[in-house]
Design a protein around this motif. Sequence first.
Motif, mmCIF file in Angstrom:
data_model
loop_
_atom_site.group_PDB
_atom_site.id
_atom_site.type_symbol
_atom_site.label_atom_id
_atom_site.label_comp_id
_atom_site.label_asym_id
_atom_site.label_seq_id
_atom_site.Cartn_x
_atom_site.Cartn_y
_atom_site.Cartn_z
ATOM 1 N N ALA A 1 -2.706 8.937 -14.710
ATOM 2 C CA ALA A 1 -4.072 7.633 -15.307
ATOM 3 C C ALA A 1 -3.000 6.830 -14.568
ATOM 4 C CB ALA A 1 -3.723 7.761 -17.198
ATOM 5 N N ILE A 2 -1.722 6.495 -14.416
ATOM 6 C CA ILE A 2 -0.813 5.531 -13.613
ATOM 7 C C ILE A 2 -0.913 5.802 -12.059
ATOM 8 C CG2 ILE A 2 0.603 4.336 -13.679
ATOM 9 C CD1 ILE A 2 1.777 5.174 -16.079
ATOM 10 N N ALA A 3 -0.846 7.009 -11.675
ATOM 11 C CA ALA A 3 -1.248 7.816 -10.475
ATOM 12 C C ALA A 3 -2.459 7.407 -10.117
ATOM 13 C CB ALA A 3 -0.887 9.401 -10.494
ATOM 14 N N PHE A 4 -3.324 7.315 -10.990
ATOM 15 C CA PHE A 4 -4.670 7.405 -10.429
ATOM 16 C C PHE A 4 -4.776 5.710 -9.723
ATOM 17 C CE2 PHE A 4 -9.435 6.019 -10.501
ATOM 18 C CZ PHE A 4 -8.886 6.343 -10.587
ATOM 19 N N LYS A 5 -4.344 4.817 -11.255
ATOM 20 C CA LYS A 5 -4.678 3.456 -10.981
ATOM 21 C C LYS A 5 -3.606 2.723 -9.907
ATOM 22 C CE LYS A 5 -2.545 -0.359 -13.139
ATOM 23 N NZ LYS A 5 -1.844 -0.839 -12.205
ATOM 24 N N ASN A 6 -2.844 3.319 -9.441
ATOM 25 C CA ASN A 6 -1.769 3.055 -8.034
ATOM 26 C C ASN A 6 -2.046 3.379 -6.812
ATOM 27 O OD1 ASN A 6 1.306 1.789 -8.570
ATOM 28 N ND2 ASN A 6 0.632 3.579 -9.972
ATOM 29 N N ALA A 7 -3.158 4.470 -6.990
ATOM 30 C CA ALA A 7 -3.603 4.700 -5.854
ATOM 31 C C ALA A 7 -4.980 4.229 -5.439
ATOM 32 C CB ALA A 7 -3.927 6.839 -5.594
ATOM 33 N N LEU A 8 -5.406 3.882 -6.551
ATOM 34 C CA LEU A 8 -6.635 3.136 -7.020
ATOM 35 C C LEU A 8 -6.519 1.662 -5.862
ATOM 36 C CD1 LEU A 8 -10.010 2.831 -7.025
ATOM 37 C CD2 LEU A 8 -9.493 2.476 -9.155
ATOM 38 N N GLU A 9 -5.281 1.203 -6.189
ATOM 39 C CA GLU A 9 -5.659 -0.229 -5.993
ATOM 40 C C GLU A 9 -4.726 0.032 -4.621
ATOM 41 O OE1 GLU A 9 -2.231 -1.223 -8.513
ATOM 42 O OE2 GLU A 9 -3.411 -1.630 -9.835
ATOM 43 N N ALA A 10 -4.325 0.566 -3.999
ATOM 44 C CA ALA A 10 -3.457 0.822 -2.700
ATOM 45 C C ALA A 10 -4.730 0.845 -1.825
ATOM 46 C CB ALA A 10 -2.725 2.180 -2.247
ATOM 47 N N ILE B 1 0.499 -1.606 -0.062
ATOM 48 C CA ILE B 1 0.422 0.042 0.595
ATOM 49 C C ILE B 1 1.308 1.161 0.010
ATOM 50 C CG2 ILE B 1 -1.937 1.478 1.563
ATOM 51 C CD1 ILE B 1 -3.065 -1.372 2.308
ATOM 52 N N VAL B 2 1.640 1.422 0.883
ATOM 53 C CA VAL B 2 2.912 2.417 1.073
ATOM 54 C C VAL B 2 3.531 2.839 -0.366
ATOM 55 C CG1 VAL B 2 5.029 3.783 1.990
ATOM 56 C CG2 VAL B 2 3.027 2.174 3.659
ATOM 57 N N SER B 3 4.048 1.855 -1.175
ATOM 58 C CA SER B 3 4.990 1.560 -1.808
ATOM 59 C C SER B 3 3.710 2.155 -3.193
ATOM 60 C CB SER B 3 5.633 0.292 -2.338
ATOM 61 O OG SER B 3 6.812 -0.023 -1.841
ATOM 62 N N LYS B 4 2.611 2.132 -3.543
ATOM 63 C CA LYS B 4 1.303 2.320 -4.317
ATOM 64 C C LYS B 4 1.516 3.534 -4.048
ATOM 65 C CE LYS B 4 -0.148 -2.500 -5.960
ATOM 66 N NZ LYS B 4 0.395 -1.956 -7.629
ATOM 67 N N ILE B 5 1.327 4.096 -3.081
ATOM 68 C CA ILE B 5 1.531 5.345 -2.925
ATOM 69 C C ILE B 5 1.715 6.808 -3.061
ATOM 70 C CG2 ILE B 5 0.313 7.118 -1.298
ATOM 71 C CD1 ILE B 5 -1.136 5.137 0.998
ATOM 72 N N HIS B 6 3.496 5.901 -2.836
ATOM 73 C CA HIS B 6 4.554 6.677 -3.176
ATOM 74 C C HIS B 6 4.655 6.890 -4.360
ATOM 75 C CE1 HIS B 6 6.048 6.020 1.083
ATOM 76 N NE2 HIS B 6 5.703 7.497 0.870
ATOM 77 N N LEU B 7 4.866 6.045 -5.526
ATOM 78 C CA LEU B 7 4.542 5.964 -6.921
ATOM 79 C C LEU B 7 3.168 6.605 -7.870
ATOM 80 C CD1 LEU B 7 5.174 1.821 -7.693
ATOM 81 C CD2 LEU B 7 6.020 3.552 -8.596
ATOM 82 N N SER B 8 2.612 6.683 -6.618
ATOM 83 C CA SER B 8 0.918 7.438 -7.067
ATOM 84 C C SER B 8 1.826 9.361 -6.932
ATOM 85 C CB SER B 8 -0.197 7.325 -6.260
ATOM 86 O OG SER B 8 -1.079 8.536 -6.747
ATOM 87 N N LYS B 9 1.835 9.150 -5.750
ATOM 88 C CA LYS B 9 2.680 10.574 -5.971
ATOM 89 C C LYS B 9 3.808 10.742 -6.778
ATOM 90 C CE LYS B 9 0.512 11.655 -1.200
ATOM 91 N NZ LYS B 9 1.886 11.479 0.049
ATOM 92 N N PHE B 10 4.834 10.112 -6.698
ATOM 93 C CA PHE B 10 5.310 10.403 -8.117
ATOM 94 C C PHE B 10 5.513 10.212 -9.122
ATOM 95 C CE2 PHE B 10 7.565 8.226 -12.129
ATOM 96 C CZ PHE B 10 9.208 8.859 -11.776
ATOM 97 N N TYR B 11 4.502 9.742 -9.782
ATOM 98 C CA TYR B 11 3.457 9.803 -11.933
ATOM 99 C C TYR B 11 2.801 10.902 -10.858
ATOM 100 C CZ TYR B 11 5.006 4.972 -12.846
ATOM 101 O OH TYR B 11 5.930 3.665 -13.125
ATOM 102 N N SER B 12 2.167 11.314 -10.138
ATOM 103 C CA SER B 12 1.580 12.368 -10.084
ATOM 104 C C SER B 12 2.206 14.080 -10.264
ATOM 105 C CB SER B 12 0.949 13.359 -8.611
ATOM 106 O OG SER B 12 -0.294 14.089 -9.145
#
Length: 563
Positions: free
Chosen positions: A221-230, A204-215
């Motif tokens: 789109a990728i940011a949203f995808k990671n945030a939604l999965e998290a 969850i933490v990794s996907k939140i950080h990836l979402s913020k990176f892509y944001s």
Amino acid sequence: MGDIHWNYAYYYNQKVVYDSAYYHYNKAYQYFSKTSKQQYTAQMLYNMSLIRGRYRDYAGSELLIIKSIRIYRDLKDYSSLYASYNHLAILQKDIKEYDRAIKYHNIAMSYLEKIPDNKKYLYASLNNIGIIYRDQGNYIEALKKFNFILEDSNLRKENSDYYARALDNLAYCKLLIRDTIGIRKDLIEALDTREKIGNRGGVIVSKIHLSKFYSYKEDTAIAFKNALEANKIAKQIKNSSNYLQTLSMLSILDKKNASIYLKKYISYNDSLLQEERKVQNKFARIEFETDKYIERTQELSEQKIRIFIIALGLVIIISLTYYAFIQRARNKNLVLEQEKQDAQSQLTLLAIESQKNLEKQKIQEQNRISEEIHDNIIGRLFGVRFGFGFLNIEKNKDEQSRKEMLLEELQKVEIELRDISHQLNHNFINYSMDFLSLIEEKIKDKSIQGNFEYQFHVDDDIDWNAIKGIIKVNCLRIIQESLQNIVKYAHATKVTIILSKKREGIKVSIEDNGVGFDISKVTKGIGLKNIKSRLKKLNGEIRIDTQPGKGTRISFYLLQINN
């Protein structure tokens, strides 16, 4: 009972039913606190603190963890002290008391020197301190902590979870200072590692950080995808804080449905607050019931103490009364025994004096009879014989012969009466023979009773007529008492009694070949007390020579003599 409730608590903790887990931890704590198992008592406090911290009851959690720290400190349980201070630091970080949080982390690390294989604990603390510096905005210090962890070249193989955590935090910290070189690669590596080991919370933490990176890279789109999965994983594992965080991120990334996410955020946050409040109330109620239980237990303990004191007082009073009664009875017995001894002594003394008086009267009567025979009867016989001698019976030869025969016979009678008179007038009576016979009679009686042989020796130099009657009586009684002790305790087969002259008094020695005894351990027994009591009255002395298995010799001296 403590173990049973602990097992229940563990079961409910695994089932994520934390209020029930807390209840049973608390019950286990109540039972363990009454035993010597202080390690378990502290463990229950620690577990309850973790649960209360989970529900953001920071004050209650801090109070419990401090209680556990006090116990662990007394037990010198350094591993548990590390864990407790680490938890205390996390509580301070959650309420944004960052300086206190770092202080408690440093205290926790101070115990690591006393813990073997402490590397994973060190890295955990450094990672937590790095996160605190990051939240404070002190990114340079934060990066130092994460880089220090990653300098361990063996960390990826030895502990991939710690490696992924440090790598992810390092990359995210760089993102916050807009240093994006290589961070995508590090974030993805950290995510892959966490997925492989099944660390869903870390995922969850990794996907939140990836979402913020892509944001940040404006790849919405990728940011949203990671945030939604998290968000989905956080909902599945009931990770409330991350679930709320991802709802907030989704409302920003998906502006079309932002209101939906915000409503969910508000609704969930409200329900979460309500649930937390409800659980906190449960904690308070459990704590209140515990306090009432403790109070009631204290009341019962105090009541038991009062009952015990009263009972103890009654027992002491009864014991003292009984002791006084027994002591009084003993004193009465001693007085009676003493009176009996005195009476026996008086009787013996009277018997001796009576015998002496009888002998005197006998002598006086003998003297009277002697005088009567000598002065009266012999005189009269002499007169008869003298007058009879002047009778003239010469004409008849037969009568003359008969006259001479009768004169000769009268003279013989006169001589015999004179001899009897002299014998009756002899005043010597051997009183000592009567007293010594009395002693030997007592010795003989005791020898038959104790089944032993005896020898009785008396010094001829002792002038028994010069000895007071009271001395004779006590001499007899002490010999009698000593022989009685031999019969009762010595199991002797031979006894020797010697009466000899000693200075201006009498020495009596009584020796046996019996079992002997340890005189230092003889504290009771009326026999020796009576002997010493008699000697004390007469200014006498006593000596006892004995050893276990080597027989006994008692020597005593009687000094008061009529000169």
